[in-house]
Motif scaffolding. Structure first.
Motif: not given
Length: 340
Positions: A289-294, A299-305
């Protein structure tokens, strides 16, 4: 923790252990580098300082989101260990450096040629890609550790306990067979069978003794098995002396009590093992569960960056084209003092 990396330089070990995790030490190293680079007024240094601060924000935010902001003083998730107040302090520090040197960083980026801009963006995205790969490796290691702990612990204990129950049942049945049919005493080596079964049971108890949480039950099992062996051997001597009734009474009553006691102890061991299995399974599910959230957060941070880097490159190119357009218009109007 990274404190161990530097203890080799000490003559004497520290009086108290003050651990610091790799994620915290890495963030502080980046913060120190960003502070040194931000001192420069011109050149590529302000841009490098802004990139370092951006990396700090992404790293500590991923760590914070990975644990979902627990209420404990510190938390540990797959090797990422950092205090929430440290996360807040590093984010505030990074935002302060970025806000102070934003204009200088943008100006430095605009002065780069097109190739260097692409290299800068690619390098920054490569660092983020390495961060995602590192997190994936930590996930694999975490799952592997849980699997290893599950196999070396409750699974082996359960298998050993089931074998103990089988040996106890076989020995008890053999003793009762002779009580019902004494003529089998000539065909079967009962003392050897008792000794061999006891050795097999004790060898399986050794596996149980490797688990500290089963120390009390393994001691009771070992003590009960030895007492049962002594009882059976004494009873066999009575049978050899011709006292068949004593042998039958002992083997069908007293021996049965020992066998039942051993089976009850084995059932308790299996029950504890099942509880431990459930705990490890819950840990595996929580890790997943934590792995999926992280991973989603990273990946969201990667996309925004990536979007931010692409926007920055596009803006710098637009700025240069605008400067070139203004210069050409000035030249067309006869103003030769405008630099190109």
């Amino acid at each position: 923790h990274t404190t161990d990396w530097f203890e080799i330089f000490l003559h004497d070990p520290p009086a108290r252990d003050q651990p610091i995790s790799p994620i915290t030490s890495s963030a502080f190293l980046l913060a120190g580098g960003a502070l040194l680079l931000a001192r420069r007024e011109r050149g590529i240094a302000p841009l490098a300082a802004a990139l370092c601060c951006t990396l700090i924000i992404l790293i500590v935010t991923a760590a914070l989101l990975g644990q979902q902001v627990g209420l404990l003083p510190h938390y540990l998730w797959m090797g990422i260990k950092i205090a929430p107040q440290t996360v807040i302090g590093l984010i505030v520090f990074s935002l302060a450096i970025i806000s102070l040197r934003a204009s200088a960083a943008i100006e430095a980026f605009n002065r780069l040629n097109f190739f260097n801009r692409l290299v800068t963006g690619f390098s920054f995205m490569s660092l983020l890609f390495l961060a995602i790969g590192s997190i994936a490796m930590m996930q694999i290691n975490s799952v592997a550790n849980i699997s290893q702990e599950l196999y070396s612990g409750p699974v082996q204990v359960s298998d050993a306990t089931l074998r103990i129950k089988a040996y106890v049942s076989k020995l008890n049945r053999g003793v009762k067979d002779i009580a019902v049919a004494p003529e089998l005493m000539q065909e079967r080596d009962l003392p050897g069978f008792i000794q061999e079964s006891g050795e097999k049971i004790l060898s399986e108890i050794v596996i149980l003794e490797s688990q500290p949480q089963l120390h009390d039950l393994s001691e009771k099992l070992r003590f009960t098995v030895k007492e049962w062996q002594v009882l059976l051997l004494d009873t066999y001597e009575q049978l050899q002396a011709g006292d068949l009734e004593h042998y039958r009474k002992t083997s069908l009553v007293n021996s049965q009590e020992y066998a039942q006691q051993l089976e009850q102890l084995c059932d308790e061991v299996i029950a504890r093992s099942q509880i431990e299995m459930q705990t490890l399974n819950d840990q595996a599910l929580l890790t997943k569960h934590h792995a999926g959230n992280l991973m989603l957060s990273v990946m969201l941070g990667f996309l925004l960056a990536g979007i931010a880097v692409a926007a920055l490159i596009t803006r710098s190119l637009s700025w240069q084209l605008q400067q070139l357009r203004q210069a050409m218009m000035a030249l067309a109007q006869g103003d030769t003092s405008t630099p190109i």
